[in-house]
Design an enzyme around this catalytic site. Sequence first.
Site, PDB file in Angstrom:
ATOM      1  CG  ASP A 124      -1.853  -1.142   1.319  1.00 16.98           C
ATOM      2  OD1 ASP A 124      -2.133  -1.742   0.270  1.00 16.98           O
ATOM      3  OD2 ASP A 124      -2.327  -1.439   2.434  1.00 16.98           O
ATOM      4  CE1 TYR A 156       3.707  -6.631   3.410  1.00 14.33           C
ATOM      5  CE2 TYR A 156       2.986  -8.919   3.331  1.00 14.33           C
ATOM      6  CZ  TYR A 156       3.150  -7.679   2.716  1.00 14.33           C
ATOM      7  OH  TYR A 156       2.749  -7.512   1.423  1.00 14.33           O
TER       8      TYR A 156
END
Length: 245
Positions: free
Chosen positions: A53, A111
């Site tokens: 994002d 992540y």
Amino acid sequence: MNNYKLTIQYDGARYKGWQRLGNNDNTIQGKIENVLTELAGEKIEIIGSSRTDAGVHAYEQIANFKMKKNSTEEEVMQYLNRYLPNDISVVDVTLEHERFHARYNAKDKTYVYKIWNEQYPHPFMRKYSMHVEEKLDIEKMRQASQYFLGKHDFTSFSNAKSKKKSMVREIYSLEINENEGFIEIRIRGNGFLYNMVRKIVGTLIEVGLGEKDAATIPSIIESKERIQTGRMADAQGLYLEKVGF
């Protein structure tokens, strides 16, 4: 036709994310494609393993592209790093077999989310971590994290608009560590839905602040209701750390 694999690092602070957006080339994909198109003398499109994002960073993003020109791996790497902005680096280039696909061949992704958990802001990490002033209860967060492990329908923890694709993902590990004021939440799974990691982290923060009970996590997952998850963690604390093949 040569198929090149790129290993990329980037500071996502000033970009609108990985994925190219129409006429707006202020994306990681757009910047790299523009440089490769100049190198190749033809329109180049790259495939990324993860569509991070806006504001999200990467220690290891993997991408691939094909071009007719017979450039060596070193030539491609040098050209990219010469003309890309300084906040995007290509750290490795390898020639792969024709069928290699950065997204479809990815087996798992890791992540890491960074939280600065002190009363005062961190002037040097404000673009690279989320500031939470109140002291977080790490043990309660760790208890809550165990409920996310395994295979679940993560509809509640995503802002994905499409209802046609499966919302089932498998989380292999979720670790929470604290070091000198920073809390790192590291999550590894076979794939992640849109905003999924940030919504999981946001929920863990609520547990750490005592705003949510860890035992409610299973019912939130089962409800498939996005309103149950509460806040979403800020983009700047998230990093794509590793992609496994």
